[in-house]
Structure formats: structure tokens, C-alpha cells
Design an enzyme around this catalytic site. Structure first.
Site, PDB file in Angstrom:
ATOM      1  N   LYS A 276      45.020  34.240  38.717  1.00 50.07           N
ATOM      2  CA  LYS A 276      44.161  35.079  37.870  1.00 50.07           C
ATOM      3  C   LYS A 276      44.970  35.667  36.708  1.00 50.07           C
ATOM      4  CE  LYS A 276      41.102  35.852  41.743  1.00 50.07           C
ATOM      5  NZ  LYS A 276      40.647  36.630  42.880  1.00 50.07           N
TER       6      LYS A 276
ATOM      7  N   GLN B 216      41.583  42.346  45.387  1.00 47.24           N
ATOM      8  CA  GLN B 216      41.668  41.061  46.088  1.00 47.24           C
ATOM      9  C   GLN B 216      41.330  41.253  47.568  1.00 47.24           C
ATOM     10  OE1 GLN B 216      42.116  38.147  44.559  1.00 47.24           O
ATOM     11  NE2 GLN B 216      41.992  36.997  46.457  1.00 47.24           N
TER      12      GLN B 216
ATOM     13  N   ASP C 200      33.993  41.164  39.706  1.00 47.85           N
ATOM     14  CA  ASP C 200      33.790  40.280  40.860  1.00 47.85           C
ATOM     15  C   ASP C 200      32.313  40.223  41.252  1.00 47.85           C
ATOM     16  OD1 ASP C 200      35.764  38.774  42.089  1.00 47.85           O
ATOM     17  OD2 ASP C 200      36.675  40.506  43.081  1.00 47.85           O
TER      18      ASP C 200
END
Ligand code: GUN
Length: 303
Positions: free
Chosen positions: A53, A97, A120
Site C-alpha cells: 500500500k 490493517q 477501506d
């Protein structure tokens, strides 16, 4: 028949070039798009995903910061860190994460992220928005799958789409997105009896189960479109998906490879969401168009 390949790596490369131009454009308006990535603990797979990322951010000219916290971080300290990122105007996207260590309440953490920075798409507000067809931030993996299908010219409306895997990250949001596009959606999961009875009916089969070789040629019909979301590392070090690629390719019309299919798209769509967020938070509102945004917005950018 030998299936045509849906090349996620090539599409990602193309999209990232676009995103780089858009990031430059934002910078010319005084907006430096910024993503904060929070990693708790030292899960090796998570570390690889986070590095990918960060690399994608660099490639696209998006500023990134990594917040690596030890595995024994207290939930209260993590929440405080998120509060600080919520308040930081240079941060347009926040990603925590997953998975988180067991002592931390994942839902509480995801709900602490400002919905306007939830790139997200995991906050309950964004999950609800997705369910009603009004999402701001589509979750990255299903968003990537949707774009792969679109660019291959595959219209999902009226098609039988079978999803294998009902996770919150892939299967469930994927089903909602496809429903929005008027597909007939079946979601199978670990408790589904006779999986093949469902997969054989699929015009489009999307597999996100995390089990190598789960889907073999006898389970699909000739001409099916296969999207393999699985990423499994075998004992010999090879990375494979959930689908017997060689065998199923003989029957499918289209198939995604692993690696090089869905994986790169997931990371790429995170950049798309971050750029959209930067534009919104800068008060440009409907001005995504005015900033020259011809990015792959598969949904109205502003509900
Ligand atoms: N862990 C596995 N996939 C994902 C993802 O898409 N986002 C986050 N935050 N964590 C993950």
C-alpha cells in the site's frame, strides 16, 4: 476453450498512471493527498500488504505515513491514535490493517475512524451506505473486482453471479455491489451444502474462500467468467488462488490469474478512494469533475 485472461496488473498500472496525474492536479490546488496506515503487531502477511500500500502511494504521488504499534498496544492507545489522525487535516484516508490482535475490539476501532476518512469502507456508516447504494468509499477488493469486470466488457445485470466466501471484507460487500448492478447473486460459505450445485449455475463465479484448489473444472459450466480473489502460499513457496487455474481455464471464457489479478487492484482502489477523499475533504464537493477527475468512479462520487 482456453480462457481469456483478465489482467489486473496491467489495468492497475494504467490506473496508477491516471492517479498520479490526478494527485499532481490536486497538489496544484494546494492539496497534498495523504493516507495514514496503522499496523498493530508483526503479522508477516499484514506487513507485506502494508508495504504494498505504501509503495502504491509513492507510485501515485500520494503522501503516506505508517503507524506501526507493538502487538501489546492497549485498545485505548490505538483509539487515541485514530482520534489524532481524524483531527489531522493532512490525513485524508485512514486504514487500520486487519486482523488486529485478539485483545482489541475490532468493531470499536473501525467505528472510531472518521467516516469521511474511511477509505477501506469498513465503518458501519459506509457499510450501510453500500447496502442502500449510496456508498462514498466502496471496499477496495470488491471495487477492484467490479472494475475488472467492467473493463473486460462483462455486464453483470441479469447474470447469475455466485460468490464463494461470505467475509465482511470481500463476499458480503461484493454481493451488495452486484445486487446494485442488478445481478442475481448467490453467496456460498463454509456451511454451504454441495458447493458444486451452486457454482455450476454461475455465469460469473467469484471465489474468496482462502482454500487452494477449491474450485475444479467439474464445478463450473463452459463459458463461465471466473474471478479468483484467493491468495494462498503453498508449502513450496508458490502463491496460488482458490481456483485450479490450469483446469478451469480450459472451460472458462475469462479468468483472473493469481498473482496478477485481483491482488494489485485491491491496492490500486485504495488510492482511488484516498484521492476521492482528499477532494471531498478539501471542500471541493461536487468538484471532483472540476478537478479533472476521470478516474474509474463506478458509483456516483457524492451520494
Ligand atoms: N486485511 C486483509 N484485507 C484487508 C483490507 O482490505 N483492509 C484492511 N484494513 N485490512 C485487511
Amino acid at each position: 476453450m482456453s480462457a481469456r485472461i483478465i489482467d489486473g496488473k496491467a489495468l492497475s498500472r494504467q490506473l496508477r498512471q491516471n492517479f498520479r496525474r490526478h494527485a499532481e492536479h490536486l497538489k496544484q490546488q494546494g492539496i497534498v493527498p495523504g493516507l495514514a496506515v496503522v499496523l498493530v503487531g508483526d503479522n508477516p502477511a499484514s506487513r507485506v500488504y502494508v508495504n504494498n500500500k505504501i509503495k502504491a502511494c509513492e507510485e501515485c504521488g500520494v503522501h503516506s505515513s505508517t503507524h506501526s504499534l507493538p502487538a501489546d498496544t492497549r485498545e485505548a492507545d490505538l483509539l487515541q491514535r485514530i482520534e489524532a489522525l481524524n483531527a489531522d487535516d493532512t490525513v485524508h484516508g485512514i486504514l487500520v490493517q486487519l486482523p488486529l490482535p485478539a485483545h482489541i475490539d475490532m468493531r470499536r476501532v473501525l467505528e472510531a475512524i472518521d467516516v469521511n476518512k474511511d477509505v477501506d469502507g469498513f465503518h458501519l456508516y459506509n457499510v450501510g451506505a453500500l447496502a442502500t447504494g449510496n456508498t462514498i468509499f466502496p471496499p477496495c477488493t470488491p471495487y477492484g473486482v467490479q472494475l475488472l469486470l467492467e473493463t473486460a466488457g462483462i455486464d453483470v445485470a441479469g447474470q447469475n453471479v455466485v460468490i464463494v466466501g461470505a467475509s465482511n471484507i470481500v463476499g458480503k460487500p461484493m454481493a451488495l455491489m452486484l445486487l446494485q448492478k442488478e445481478a442475481t447473486v448467490t453467496v456460498c460459505h463454509a456451511r454451504t451444502r454441495d458447493l458444486a450445485q451452486h457454482t455450476i449455475l454461475a455465469d460469473i463465479l467469484i471465489v474468496a474462500a482462502g482454500r487452494p484448489n477449491l474450485i475444479v473444472p467439474q464445478m463450473v459450466r463452459r463459458g463461465v467468467v471466473v474471478i479468483d480473489v484467493g491468495i494462498n502460499r503453498l508449502a513450496d513457496g508458490r502463491i496460488v488462488g482458490d481456483v485450479d487455474f490450469e483446469g478451469v481455464s480450459e472451460k472458462a471464457a475469462w479468468i483472473t490469474p493469481v498473482p496478477g489479478g485481483v491482488g494489485p487492484m485491491t491496492v490500486t482502489m485504495l488510492i482511488d478512494n484516498t484521492l476521492r477523499s482528499a477532494t471531498r475533504l478539501a471542500g471541493e464537493g461536487e468538484g471532483i469533475g472540476s478537478l479533472g477527475w476521470d478516474a474509474p468512479t463506478l458509483h456516483p462520487p457524492h451520494p
